[in-house]
Design a protein around this motif. Structure first.
Motif, PDB file in Angstrom:
ATOM      1  N   TYR A  96      81.603  44.550  93.128  1.00 36.54           N
ATOM      2  CA  TYR A  96      81.181  43.984  94.407  1.00 36.54           C
ATOM      3  C   TYR A  96      79.859  43.262  94.174  1.00 36.54           C
ATOM      4  O   TYR A  96      78.910  43.845  93.622  1.00 36.54           O
ATOM      5  N   VAL A  97      79.792  41.986  94.579  1.00 35.94           N
ATOM      6  CA  VAL A  97      78.582  41.188  94.382  1.00 35.94           C
ATOM      7  C   VAL A  97      78.048  40.729  95.736  1.00 35.94           C
ATOM      8  O   VAL A  97      78.756  40.061  96.498  1.00 35.94           O
ATOM      9  N   TYR A  98      76.821  41.074  95.988  1.00 40.94           N
ATOM     10  CA  TYR A  98      76.113  40.678  97.209  1.00 40.94           C
ATOM     11  C   TYR A  98      75.192  39.503  96.886  1.00 40.94           C
ATOM     12  O   TYR A  98      74.395  39.572  95.951  1.00 40.94           O
ATOM     13  N   ILE A  99      75.328  38.418  97.642  1.00 40.21           N
ATOM     14  CA  ILE A  99      74.403  37.302  97.471  1.00 40.21           C
ATOM     15  C   ILE A  99      73.137  37.611  98.250  1.00 40.21           C
ATOM     16  O   ILE A  99      73.107  37.573  99.478  1.00 40.21           O
ATOM     17  N   SER A 100      72.107  37.934  97.511  1.00 35.69           N
ATOM     18  CA  SER A 100      70.796  38.173  98.075  1.00 35.69           C
ATOM     19  C   SER A 100      70.016  36.861  98.042  1.00 35.69           C
ATOM     20  O   SER A 100      70.586  35.793  98.235  1.00 35.69           O
ATOM     21  N   SER A 101      68.733  36.906  97.763  1.00 36.80           N
ATOM     22  CA  SER A 101      67.917  35.701  97.779  1.00 36.80           C
ATOM     23  C   SER A 101      66.602  35.942  97.056  1.00 36.80           C
ATOM     24  O   SER A 101      66.083  37.076  97.042  1.00 36.80           O
ATOM     25  N   GLY A 102      66.048  34.871  96.483  1.00 38.02           N
ATOM     26  CA  GLY A 102      64.699  34.954  95.953  1.00 38.02           C
ATOM     27  C   GLY A 102      63.688  35.257  97.041  1.00 38.02           C
ATOM     28  O   GLY A 102      62.578  35.723  96.754  1.00 38.02           O
ATOM     29  N   SER A 103      64.070  35.036  98.294  1.00 34.42           N
ATOM     30  CA  SER A 103      63.194  35.353  99.422  1.00 34.42           C
ATOM     31  C   SER A 103      63.019  36.852  99.621  1.00 34.42           C
ATOM     32  O   SER A 103      62.160  37.279 100.397  1.00 34.42           O
ATOM     33  N   SER A 104      63.832  37.657  98.939  1.00 30.10           N
ATOM     34  CA  SER A 104      63.708  39.107  99.094  1.00 30.10           C
ATOM     35  C   SER A 104      62.442  39.646  98.428  1.00 30.10           C
ATOM     36  O   SER A 104      62.020  40.768  98.725  1.00 30.10           O
ATOM     37  N   PRO A 118      57.734  43.540  93.566  1.00 32.86           N
ATOM     38  CA  PRO A 118      58.124  44.309  94.757  1.00 32.86           C
ATOM     39  C   PRO A 118      58.964  43.480  95.725  1.00 32.86           C
ATOM     40  O   PRO A 118      58.823  42.254  95.815  1.00 32.86           O
ATOM     41  N   LEU A 119      59.844  44.160  96.440  1.00 31.04           N
ATOM     42  CA  LEU A 119      60.656  43.527  97.467  1.00 31.04           C
ATOM     43  C   LEU A 119      59.965  43.603  98.819  1.00 31.04           C
ATOM     44  O   LEU A 119      59.067  44.415  99.043  1.00 31.04           O
ATOM     45  N   CYS A 120      60.412  42.761  99.731  1.00 28.24           N
ATOM     46  CA  CYS A 120      59.922  42.811 101.107  1.00 28.24           C
ATOM     47  C   CYS A 120      60.310  44.142 101.751  1.00 28.24           C
ATOM     48  O   CYS A 120      61.364  44.712 101.438  1.00 28.24           O
ATOM     49  N   GLY A 121      59.487  44.598 102.654  1.00 26.00           N
ATOM     50  CA  GLY A 121      59.871  45.716 103.486  1.00 26.00           C
ATOM     51  C   GLY A 121      60.797  45.246 104.596  1.00 26.00           C
ATOM     52  O   GLY A 121      61.011  44.039 104.784  1.00 26.00           O
ATOM     53  N   CYS A 122      61.359  46.195 105.331  1.00 26.02           N
ATOM     54  CA  CYS A 122      62.264  45.825 106.425  1.00 26.02           C
ATOM     55  C   CYS A 122      62.261  46.931 107.473  1.00 26.02           C
ATOM     56  O   CYS A 122      62.703  48.048 107.204  1.00 26.02           O
ATOM     57  N   THR A 123      61.762  46.614 108.648  1.00 27.32           N
ATOM     58  CA  THR A 123      61.762  47.569 109.742  1.00 27.32           C
ATOM     59  C   THR A 123      63.147  47.589 110.395  1.00 27.32           C
ATOM     60  O   THR A 123      63.946  46.660 110.208  1.00 27.32           O
ATOM     61  N   PRO A 124      63.449  48.615 111.174  1.00 30.41           N
ATOM     62  CA  PRO A 124      64.724  48.630 111.897  1.00 30.41           C
ATOM     63  C   PRO A 124      64.913  47.397 112.789  1.00 30.41           C
ATOM     64  O   PRO A 124      66.024  46.888 112.926  1.00 30.41           O
ATOM     65  N   ASN A 137      63.233  39.818 104.576  1.00 23.34           N
ATOM     66  CA  ASN A 137      63.264  41.262 104.843  1.00 23.34           C
ATOM     67  C   ASN A 137      64.677  41.791 104.851  1.00 23.34           C
ATOM     68  O   ASN A 137      64.987  42.835 104.257  1.00 23.34           O
ATOM     69  N   ARG A 138      65.565  41.047 105.542  1.00 23.71           N
ATOM     70  CA  ARG A 138      66.959  41.496 105.647  1.00 23.71           C
ATOM     71  C   ARG A 138      67.672  41.434 104.295  1.00 23.71           C
ATOM     72  O   ARG A 138      68.462  42.319 103.956  1.00 23.71           O
ATOM     73  N   LYS A 139      67.387  40.389 103.516  1.00 26.44           N
ATOM     74  CA  LYS A 139      68.009  40.286 102.198  1.00 26.44           C
ATOM     75  C   LYS A 139      67.528  41.415 101.287  1.00 26.44           C
ATOM     76  O   LYS A 139      68.308  41.980 100.507  1.00 26.44           O
ATOM     77  N   ALA A 140      66.243  41.747 101.363  1.00 23.44           N
ATOM     78  CA  ALA A 140      65.706  42.830 100.544  1.00 23.44           C
ATOM     79  C   ALA A 140      66.338  44.175 100.919  1.00 23.44           C
ATOM     80  O   ALA A 140      66.659  44.998 100.052  1.00 23.44           O
ATOM     81  N   GLU A 141      66.531  44.394 102.213  1.00 28.90           N
ATOM     82  CA  GLU A 141      67.165  45.642 102.640  1.00 28.90           C
ATOM     83  C   GLU A 141      68.625  45.681 102.196  1.00 28.90           C
ATOM     84  O   GLU A 141      69.162  46.756 101.879  1.00 28.90           O
ATOM     85  N   GLY A 142      69.275  44.510 102.142  1.00 35.96           N
ATOM     86  CA  GLY A 142      70.619  44.443 101.582  1.00 35.96           C
ATOM     87  C   GLY A 142      70.627  44.817 100.113  1.00 35.96           C
ATOM     88  O   GLY A 142      71.553  45.498  99.633  1.00 35.96           O
TER      89      GLY A 142
END
Length: 330
Positions: A96-104, A118-124, A137-142
């Motif tokens: 399974y491959v998830y396309i994340s981002s350099g923005s993470s 380090p990756l971005c944090g991500c609040t609920p 943030n969302r890509k990092a949490e992914g």
């Protein structure tokens, strides 16, 4: 026996090239999407379509039952919950491959490395947001959802492209610069033209996704970007070479841009701090990057055959002309 790949998405840009990459490597391919965009593979009997919304778990389950994929490439997971659902439904696939981002990435480093930066944090609240401000943030949490799934035994990996360009790019970010080169013999670039925002040619992203599915280490992340990163001035010059035209790059400081009431940030693909990804981990899997001259030739040719002009990103030619006038007096 022929392997089967399920592409979540598959009709527009990265997904479209991914389907082509998989077909070229002897996969049978199925796509799952809502069918809101024209299907470029409608006449191909090696590509099937499963209609449905990827955010609906029942759609994913139906796709799994009907396709029984060996690998899954997830092009449209924009929220962590999307990744969590997909890694649960497809927990027993070979890859399974998830396309994340350099923005993470959550720190400015040169280069950004998968296991160090380090990756971005991500609040609920950020995890369920839809704005561009929370994209990283969302890509990092992914990514973290992929790591958790791998810990639970799922063969899941993440691929992190920087800004993607190439044929069929509906974002039109590079189209703006191509249109400028084709339309004018003098092109304003902000600053000294030496800023670097690394990009990734879309066919290379597609091959990275396939290779990561086939050879990636579960729980790993892989950066993907052109192995030769161009400055913005070099980008304009490379476009001109690909278009076989002459073009003068005119760097403009913030003071010069002020003559046109412009700021550097109004120019697409400008980034004050360099953004550069280390792609060695992906190269170690056997991935190769298309030479940028060749990638740009294909991109310019596609631009000429399209109706894209990047006008959404246009800071205004009249404003640029005022800047050019000021530059001529210096």
């Amino acid at each position: 026996m022929t392997d089967t790949a399920l592409v979540i998405g598959g009709t527009r840009f990265i997904g479209r090239h991914t389907v082509s990459e998989l077909l070229a490597n002897d996969y049978e391919v199925a796509m799952v999407n809502r069918g809101n965009h024209e299907n470029p593979f409608a006449a191909n009997d090696r590509v099937t379509h499963v209609a449905g919304d990827r955010t609906d778990r029942q759609t994913l389950r139906a796709a799994k039952r009907s396709v029984d994929p060996d690998v899954v490439i997830d092009c449209v997971a924009y929220h962590p919950a999307d990744v969590e659902a997909a890694t649960d439904v497809f927990a027993d696939v070979d890859g399974y491959v998830y396309i994340s981002s350099g923005s993470s990435y959550g720190a400015e480093e040169i280069p950004k490395r998968e296991d160090e930066t380090p990756l971005c944090g991500c609040t609920p609240e950020q995890a369920t947001d839809d704005s561009q401000d929370t994209y990283g943030n969302r890509k990092a949490e992914g990514d973290r959802a992929v790591f958790a799934a791998a810990e639970a035994g799922v063969n899941a990996v993440a691929v992190r492209p920087c800004i993607v360009y190439g044929p069929h790019d509906y974002t039109e970010r590079l189209d703006y610069w191509i249109d400028r080169v084709l339309s004018y013999d003098r092109v304003v670039v902000p600053g000294d033209g030496q800023n670097v925002w690394q990009r990734a040619y879309v066919e290379d992203v597609a091959s990275a996704l396939r290779i990561a599915a086939e050879r990636g280490e579960p729980g790993a992340a892989y950066n993907v970007g052109d192995r030769r990163a161009l400055t913005l001035a070099e980008t304009v010059e490379t476009i001109a070479d690909a278009a076989d035209t002459d073009c003068e790059v005119v760097p403009a400081s913030a003071d010069a841009l002020a003559a046109g009431d412009l700021t550097p940030d109004e120019f697409v693909l400008y980034r004050e701090y360099p953004h550069l990804l280390d792609t060695c981990a992906l190269a170690d899997l056997g991935w190769e990057s298309t030479p940028v001259d060749e990638a740009m030739e294909r991109t310019v040719a596609d631009h000429r055959n399209s109706d894209r002009d990047g006008s959404e990103w246009d800071p205004g030619r009249e404003a640029e002309e005022r800047v050019l006038g000021v530059k001529e007096t210096l």
